[in-house]
Design a protein around this motif. Structure first.
Motif, PDB file in Angstrom:
ATOM      1  N   PHE A   4       0.839  -1.330  -0.052  1.00  0.00           N
ATOM      2  CA  PHE A   4      -0.028  -0.034  -0.041  1.00  0.00           C
ATOM      3  C   PHE A   4       0.947   1.264  -0.109  1.00  0.00           C
ATOM      4  O   PHE A   4       0.583   2.091  -0.724  1.00  0.00           O
ATOM      5  N   ILE A   5       2.123   1.278   0.621  1.00  0.00           N
ATOM      6  CA  ILE A   5       2.815   2.596   0.904  1.00  0.00           C
ATOM      7  C   ILE A   5       3.602   2.604  -0.621  1.00  0.00           C
ATOM      8  O   ILE A   5       3.457   3.873  -1.193  1.00  0.00           O
ATOM      9  N   MET A   6       3.776   1.641  -1.389  1.00  0.00           N
ATOM     10  CA  MET A   6       4.433   1.664  -2.655  1.00  0.00           C
ATOM     11  C   MET A   6       3.380   1.984  -3.818  1.00  0.00           C
ATOM     12  O   MET A   6       3.611   2.862  -4.703  1.00  0.00           O
ATOM     13  N   GLY A   7       2.258   1.777  -3.617  1.00  0.00           N
ATOM     14  CA  GLY A   7       0.989   1.753  -4.380  1.00  0.00           C
ATOM     15  C   GLY A   7       0.558   3.364  -4.333  1.00  0.00           C
ATOM     16  O   GLY A   7       0.532   4.024  -5.287  1.00  0.00           O
ATOM     17  N   ALA A   8       0.592   3.705  -2.961  1.00  0.00           N
ATOM     18  CA  ALA A   8       0.026   5.232  -2.757  1.00  0.00           C
ATOM     19  C   ALA A   8       1.049   6.130  -3.367  1.00  0.00           C
ATOM     20  O   ALA A   8       0.944   7.222  -3.946  1.00  0.00           O
ATOM     21  N   LEU A   9       2.615   5.839  -3.091  1.00  0.00           N
ATOM     22  CA  LEU A   9       3.632   6.623  -3.648  1.00  0.00           C
ATOM     23  C   LEU A   9       3.597   6.800  -5.269  1.00  0.00           C
ATOM     24  O   LEU A   9       3.674   7.886  -5.762  1.00  0.00           O
ATOM     25  N   ALA A  10       3.322   5.634  -5.866  1.00  0.00           N
ATOM     26  CA  ALA A  10       3.472   5.642  -7.257  1.00  0.00           C
ATOM     27  C   ALA A  10       2.076   6.402  -7.750  1.00  0.00           C
ATOM     28  O   ALA A  10       2.106   7.173  -8.827  1.00  0.00           O
ATOM     29  N   LEU A  11       0.914   6.161  -7.266  1.00  0.00           N
ATOM     30  CA  LEU A  11      -0.418   6.971  -7.662  1.00  0.00           C
ATOM     31  C   LEU A  11      -0.016   8.478  -7.444  1.00  0.00           C
ATOM     32  O   LEU A  11      -0.591   9.160  -8.153  1.00  0.00           O
ATOM     33  N   LEU A  12       0.424   8.643  -6.129  1.00  0.00           N
ATOM     34  CA  LEU A  12       0.728  10.165  -5.820  1.00  0.00           C
ATOM     35  C   LEU A  12       1.730  10.989  -6.799  1.00  0.00           C
ATOM     36  O   LEU A  12       1.533  11.994  -7.128  1.00  0.00           O
ATOM     37  N   LYS A  13       2.570  10.114  -7.301  1.00  0.00           N
ATOM     38  CA  LYS A  13       3.535  10.533  -8.315  1.00  0.00           C
ATOM     39  C   LYS A  13       2.972  10.994  -9.654  1.00  0.00           C
ATOM     40  O   LYS A  13       2.992  11.890 -10.204  1.00  0.00           O
ATOM     41  N   PHE A  14       2.040   9.791  -9.816  1.00  0.00           N
ATOM     42  CA  PHE A  14       1.352   9.928 -11.202  1.00  0.00           C
ATOM     43  C   PHE A  14       0.184  11.108 -11.273  1.00  0.00           C
ATOM     44  O   PHE A  14      -0.166  11.471 -12.314  1.00  0.00           O
ATOM     45  N   LEU A  15      -0.512  11.480 -10.216  1.00  0.00           N
ATOM     46  CA  LEU A  15      -1.497  12.310 -10.192  1.00  0.00           C
ATOM     47  C   LEU A  15      -1.502  13.635 -10.695  1.00  0.00           C
ATOM     48  O   LEU A  15      -2.520  14.085 -11.301  1.00  0.00           O
ATOM     49  N   PRO A  16      -0.399  14.255 -10.428  1.00  0.00           N
ATOM     50  CA  PRO A  16      -0.418  15.966 -11.069  1.00  0.00           C
ATOM     51  C   PRO A  16      -0.360  15.907 -12.385  1.00  0.00           C
ATOM     52  O   PRO A  16      -1.016  16.811 -12.907  1.00  0.00           O
ATOM     53  N   ILE A  54     -10.563  10.705 -12.450  1.00  0.00           N
ATOM     54  CA  ILE A  54     -11.234  10.700 -11.016  1.00  0.00           C
ATOM     55  C   ILE A  54     -11.066   9.165 -10.771  1.00  0.00           C
ATOM     56  O   ILE A  54     -10.854   8.997  -9.439  1.00  0.00           O
ATOM     57  N   PRO A  55     -11.003   7.945 -11.593  1.00  0.00           N
ATOM     58  CA  PRO A  55     -10.576   6.922 -10.798  1.00  0.00           C
ATOM     59  C   PRO A  55      -9.262   6.707 -10.075  1.00  0.00           C
ATOM     60  O   PRO A  55      -9.272   6.022  -8.972  1.00  0.00           O
ATOM     61  N   PHE A  56      -8.277   7.581 -10.689  1.00  0.00           N
ATOM     62  CA  PHE A  56      -7.011   7.470  -9.933  1.00  0.00           C
ATOM     63  C   PHE A  56      -6.856   8.269  -8.956  1.00  0.00           C
ATOM     64  O   PHE A  56      -6.359   7.950  -7.791  1.00  0.00           O
ATOM     65  N   LEU A  57      -7.619   9.276  -8.888  1.00  0.00           N
ATOM     66  CA  LEU A  57      -7.956   9.977  -7.340  1.00  0.00           C
ATOM     67  C   LEU A  57      -8.433   9.251  -6.171  1.00  0.00           C
ATOM     68  O   LEU A  57      -7.955   9.245  -5.179  1.00  0.00           O
ATOM     69  N   ILE A  58      -9.500   8.406  -6.739  1.00  0.00           N
ATOM     70  CA  ILE A  58      -9.964   7.664  -5.878  1.00  0.00           C
ATOM     71  C   ILE A  58      -9.213   6.504  -5.292  1.00  0.00           C
ATOM     72  O   ILE A  58      -8.876   6.243  -4.028  1.00  0.00           O
ATOM     73  N   LEU A  59      -8.427   6.004  -6.309  1.00  0.00           N
ATOM     74  CA  LEU A  59      -7.400   4.920  -5.961  1.00  0.00           C
ATOM     75  C   LEU A  59      -6.559   5.305  -5.194  1.00  0.00           C
ATOM     76  O   LEU A  59      -5.907   4.651  -4.226  1.00  0.00           O
ATOM     77  N   ALA A  60      -5.837   6.706  -5.239  1.00  0.00           N
ATOM     78  CA  ALA A  60      -4.839   6.889  -4.525  1.00  0.00           C
ATOM     79  C   ALA A  60      -5.162   7.494  -3.178  1.00  0.00           C
ATOM     80  O   ALA A  60      -4.562   6.978  -2.285  1.00  0.00           O
ATOM     81  N   GLY A  61      -6.580   7.668  -3.035  1.00  0.00           N
ATOM     82  CA  GLY A  61      -7.121   7.925  -1.605  1.00  0.00           C
ATOM     83  C   GLY A  61      -7.184   6.727  -0.795  1.00  0.00           C
ATOM     84  O   GLY A  61      -6.711   6.715   0.341  1.00  0.00           O
ATOM     85  N   ILE A  62      -7.698   5.653  -1.562  1.00  0.00           N
ATOM     86  CA  ILE A  62      -7.966   4.305  -0.752  1.00  0.00           C
ATOM     87  C   ILE A  62      -6.495   3.852  -0.417  1.00  0.00           C
ATOM     88  O   ILE A  62      -6.495   3.341   0.504  1.00  0.00           O
ATOM     89  N   TYR A  63      -5.623   3.674  -1.446  1.00  0.00           N
ATOM     90  CA  TYR A  63      -4.262   3.594  -1.104  1.00  0.00           C
ATOM     91  C   TYR A  63      -3.406   3.996  -0.276  1.00  0.00           C
ATOM     92  O   TYR A  63      -3.020   3.560   0.967  1.00  0.00           O
ATOM     93  N   THR A  64      -3.593   5.448   0.105  1.00  0.00           N
ATOM     94  CA  THR A  64      -2.884   6.349   1.029  1.00  0.00           C
ATOM     95  C   THR A  64      -3.467   6.076   2.468  1.00  0.00           C
ATOM     96  O   THR A  64      -2.810   5.709   3.316  1.00  0.00           O
TER      97      THR A  64
END
Length: 133
Positions: free
Chosen positions: A82-94, A100-110
């Protein structure tokens, strides 16, 4: 802090299981939804198998004592995922903030990353006064 690990592991098992089922059984449709080439579907299907296997592990240990030294490999595996997934998604988001699906996924992972960090680094048998029960 008293965490309900049974609830947390049940929720993570359901979350990972749903992703695993989606990726394992409809990889072509998932690839098309995200604009990936059809050849990526085999990698999505293999990833789905990993997600579903991880979901089954979480489902099987949900009633066990977890945290601190108890079931540490399970806690470490979940925290790492979950930490590696959250970091990857948060890096991808900007660059993809409008998806929206990536925002939701990043929130859940975080959220899961923070919860599993607490599980990993907190002794599950300590009471409020600091003594073990």
């Amino acid at each position: 802090m008293n965490l309900n690990t049974k609830l947390i592991f049940t929720l993570s098992a359901v979350f990972l299981g749903l992703i695993g089922i989606d990726l394992a059984f409809i990889p072509q449709e998932t690839a098309a939804f995200f604009g990936l080439p059809e050849a990526a579907s085999i990698f999505l299907q293999l990833t789905g198998a990993l997600y579903f296997g991880f979901a089954m592990i979480n489902w099987m240990v949900r009633g066990s004592t977890i945290g601190g030294i108890y079931n540490r490999p399970i806690a470490v595996g979940n925290f790492t995922h979950f930490i590696m997934g959250a970091l990857a998604l948060l890096k991808f988001l900007p660059q993809h903030f409008d998806q929206i699906p990536f925002l939701i996924l990043a929130g859940i992972y975080t959220v899961f990353a923070v919860i599993f960090a607490l599980i990993l680094f907190t002794h599950p048998l300590q009471t409020k006064n600091g003594k073990s029960t």
